[in-house]
Motif scaffolding. Sequence first.
Motif, PDB file in Angstrom:
ATOM      1  N   MET A   1     -18.457   7.592   4.406  1.00 39.12           N
ATOM      2  CA  MET A   1     -18.807   6.591   5.409  1.00 39.12           C
ATOM      3  C   MET A   1     -17.832   5.422   5.328  1.00 39.12           C
ATOM      4  O   MET A   1     -17.519   4.930   4.269  1.00 39.12           O
ATOM      5  N   LYS A   2     -17.368   4.993   6.481  1.00 38.17           N
ATOM      6  CA  LYS A   2     -16.428   3.876   6.533  1.00 38.17           C
ATOM      7  C   LYS A   2     -17.148   2.559   6.319  1.00 38.17           C
ATOM      8  O   LYS A   2     -18.265   2.366   6.788  1.00 38.17           O
ATOM      9  N   ASP A   3     -16.472   1.626   5.632  1.00 38.25           N
ATOM     10  CA  ASP A   3     -17.021   0.281   5.441  1.00 38.25           C
ATOM     11  C   ASP A   3     -16.750  -0.614   6.644  1.00 38.25           C
ATOM     12  O   ASP A   3     -17.496  -1.550   6.899  1.00 38.25           O
ATOM     13  N   THR A   4     -15.655  -0.325   7.365  1.00 42.01           N
ATOM     14  CA  THR A   4     -15.296  -1.118   8.542  1.00 42.01           C
ATOM     15  C   THR A   4     -14.784  -0.202   9.654  1.00 42.01           C
ATOM     16  O   THR A   4     -14.341   0.919   9.395  1.00 42.01           O
ATOM     17  N   ILE A   5     -14.864  -0.711  10.855  1.00 35.34           N
ATOM     18  CA  ILE A   5     -14.262  -0.045  12.005  1.00 35.34           C
ATOM     19  C   ILE A   5     -13.335  -1.044  12.680  1.00 35.34           C
ATOM     20  O   ILE A   5     -13.371  -2.239  12.384  1.00 35.34           O
ATOM     21  N   THR A   6     -12.511  -0.527  13.587  1.00 35.11           N
ATOM     22  CA  THR A   6     -11.612  -1.383  14.349  1.00 35.11           C
ATOM     23  C   THR A   6     -12.066  -1.409  15.801  1.00 35.11           C
ATOM     24  O   THR A   6     -12.293  -0.368  16.414  1.00 35.11           O
ATOM     25  N   ILE A   7     -12.205  -2.616  16.316  1.00 37.21           N
ATOM     26  CA  ILE A   7     -12.520  -2.855  17.725  1.00 37.21           C
ATOM     27  C   ILE A   7     -11.297  -3.515  18.338  1.00 37.21           C
ATOM     28  O   ILE A   7     -10.773  -4.479  17.781  1.00 37.21           O
ATOM     29  N   TYR A   8     -10.815  -2.990  19.458  1.00 33.43           N
ATOM     30  CA  TYR A   8      -9.642  -3.557  20.125  1.00 33.43           C
ATOM     31  C   TYR A   8     -10.085  -4.322  21.366  1.00 33.43           C
ATOM     32  O   TYR A   8     -10.855  -3.805  22.180  1.00 33.43           O
ATOM     33  N   VAL A   9      -9.574  -5.534  21.506  1.00 35.49           N
ATOM     34  CA  VAL A   9      -9.872  -6.358  22.670  1.00 35.49           C
ATOM     35  C   VAL A   9      -8.608  -6.415  23.526  1.00 35.49           C
ATOM     36  O   VAL A   9      -7.572  -6.933  23.093  1.00 35.49           O
ATOM     37  N   ALA A  10      -8.686  -5.860  24.730  1.00 31.85           N
ATOM     38  CA  ALA A  10      -7.542  -5.836  25.647  1.00 31.85           C
ATOM     39  C   ALA A  10      -7.383  -7.207  26.295  1.00 31.85           C
ATOM     40  O   ALA A  10      -8.355  -7.789  26.793  1.00 31.85           O
ATOM     41  N   GLN A  11      -6.159  -7.706  26.278  1.00 33.70           N
ATOM     42  CA  GLN A  11      -5.830  -8.986  26.892  1.00 33.70           C
ATOM     43  C   GLN A  11      -5.274  -8.746  28.298  1.00 33.70           C
ATOM     44  O   GLN A  11      -4.876  -7.635  28.640  1.00 33.70           O
ATOM     45  N   GLU A  12      -5.215  -9.788  29.088  1.00 33.70           N
ATOM     46  CA  GLU A  12      -4.707  -9.652  30.459  1.00 33.70           C
ATOM     47  C   GLU A  12      -3.255  -9.190  30.505  1.00 33.70           C
ATOM     48  O   GLU A  12      -2.841  -8.533  31.451  1.00 33.70           O
ATOM     49  N   ASN A  13      -2.470  -9.526  29.478  1.00 36.55           N
ATOM     50  CA  ASN A  13      -1.056  -9.139  29.444  1.00 36.55           C
ATOM     51  C   ASN A  13      -0.847  -7.721  28.918  1.00 36.55           C
ATOM     52  O   ASN A  13       0.278  -7.284  28.751  1.00 36.55           O
ATOM     53  N   GLY A  14      -1.939  -6.994  28.648  1.00 35.25           N
ATOM     54  CA  GLY A  14      -1.842  -5.624  28.164  1.00 35.25           C
ATOM     55  C   GLY A  14      -1.895  -5.492  26.653  1.00 35.25           C
ATOM     56  O   GLY A  14      -2.073  -4.388  26.135  1.00 35.25           O
ATOM     57  N   ARG A  16      -3.321  -5.563  22.906  1.00 32.18           N
ATOM     58  CA  ARG A  16      -4.627  -5.251  22.329  1.00 32.18           C
ATOM     59  C   ARG A  16      -4.724  -5.917  20.965  1.00 32.18           C
ATOM     60  O   ARG A  16      -3.898  -5.676  20.095  1.00 32.18           O
ATOM     61  N   ILE A  17      -5.754  -6.726  20.799  1.00 33.44           N
ATOM     62  CA  ILE A  17      -5.994  -7.426  19.545  1.00 33.44           C
ATOM     63  C   ILE A  17      -6.994  -6.601  18.733  1.00 33.44           C
ATOM     64  O   ILE A  17      -8.081  -6.275  19.227  1.00 33.44           O
ATOM     65  N   ILE A  99     -12.842   1.668  19.608  1.00 33.78           N
ATOM     66  CA  ILE A  99     -13.238   1.271  20.964  1.00 33.78           C
ATOM     67  C   ILE A  99     -12.276   0.201  21.489  1.00 33.78           C
ATOM     68  O   ILE A  99     -11.828  -0.663  20.750  1.00 33.78           O
ATOM     69  N   VAL A 100     -11.938   0.310  22.764  1.00 30.56           N
ATOM     70  CA  VAL A 100     -11.101  -0.684  23.434  1.00 30.56           C
ATOM     71  C   VAL A 100     -11.945  -1.294  24.543  1.00 30.56           C
ATOM     72  O   VAL A 100     -12.507  -0.568  25.374  1.00 30.56           O
ATOM     73  N   LEU A 101     -12.049  -2.624  24.531  1.00 30.63           N
ATOM     74  CA  LEU A 101     -12.849  -3.282  25.547  1.00 30.63           C
ATOM     75  C   LEU A 101     -12.141  -4.501  26.092  1.00 30.63           C
ATOM     76  O   LEU A 101     -11.199  -5.018  25.509  1.00 30.63           O
ATOM     77  N   ARG A 102     -12.614  -4.905  27.258  1.00 30.54           N
ATOM     78  CA  ARG A 102     -12.088  -6.100  27.916  1.00 30.54           C
ATOM     79  C   ARG A 102     -13.273  -7.008  28.189  1.00 30.54           C
ATOM     80  O   ARG A 102     -14.301  -6.572  28.697  1.00 30.54           O
ATOM     81  N   ILE A 103     -13.132  -8.269  27.823  1.00 25.04           N
ATOM     82  CA  ILE A 103     -14.185  -9.238  28.085  1.00 25.04           C
ATOM     83  C   ILE A 103     -14.149  -9.575  29.568  1.00 25.04           C
ATOM     84  O   ILE A 103     -13.109  -9.945  30.112  1.00 25.04           O
ATOM     85  N   MET A 104     -15.293  -9.433  30.218  1.00 23.67           N
ATOM     86  CA  MET A 104     -15.372  -9.639  31.663  1.00 23.67           C
ATOM     87  C   MET A 104     -15.659 -11.097  31.982  1.00 23.67           C
ATOM     88  O   MET A 104     -16.380 -11.763  31.251  1.00 23.67           O
ATOM     89  N   PRO A 105     -15.119 -11.572  33.093  1.00 25.84           N
ATOM     90  CA  PRO A 105     -15.435 -12.952  33.517  1.00 25.84           C
ATOM     91  C   PRO A 105     -16.885 -13.034  33.965  1.00 25.84           C
ATOM     92  O   PRO A 105     -17.483 -12.042  34.355  1.00 25.84           O
ATOM     93  N   GLU A 106     -17.420 -14.236  33.925  1.00 25.37           N
ATOM     94  CA  GLU A 106     -18.824 -14.411  34.309  1.00 25.37           C
ATOM     95  C   GLU A 106     -19.039 -14.492  35.799  1.00 25.37           C
ATOM     96  O   GLU A 106     -20.144 -14.297  36.269  1.00 25.37           O
ATOM     97  N   ALA A 107     -18.000 -14.810  36.555  1.00 25.23           N
ATOM     98  CA  ALA A 107     -18.206 -14.929  38.004  1.00 25.23           C
ATOM     99  C   ALA A 107     -17.269 -14.018  38.753  1.00 25.23           C
ATOM    100  O   ALA A 107     -16.382 -13.468  38.242  1.00 25.23           O
TER     101      ALA A 107
END
Length: 107
Positions: A1-14, A16-17, A99-107
Amino acid sequence: MKDTITIYVAQENGERIALEAPTDMGLSVMEVLKANEYDIQALCGGMAICATCHVEVLESEALPEQSDDEAYMLESLPHATQQSRLSCQLRVNEELDGIVLRIMPEA
């Protein structure tokens, strides 16, 4: 079992953090984003009743099924997509590794 996972946050410029998230603390993806100082309001504290933690999942091997509450909240958002999820409802576990995700704007 892994102790950590990696989550990637996609930025507007392409770019991935990469964020490391522990698998043994029962955290949600929302909590990981907030801990890494992303602008996630999470007004309801993770109860799936405000949608201020809306993300779009760009890549993932497996996601848990949406609850009725989550699906209802997402249906009410004008900018939701088929890949939209509430990050408060995604629990950090091995299945989310990469997982790769993008934070969505609220409006």
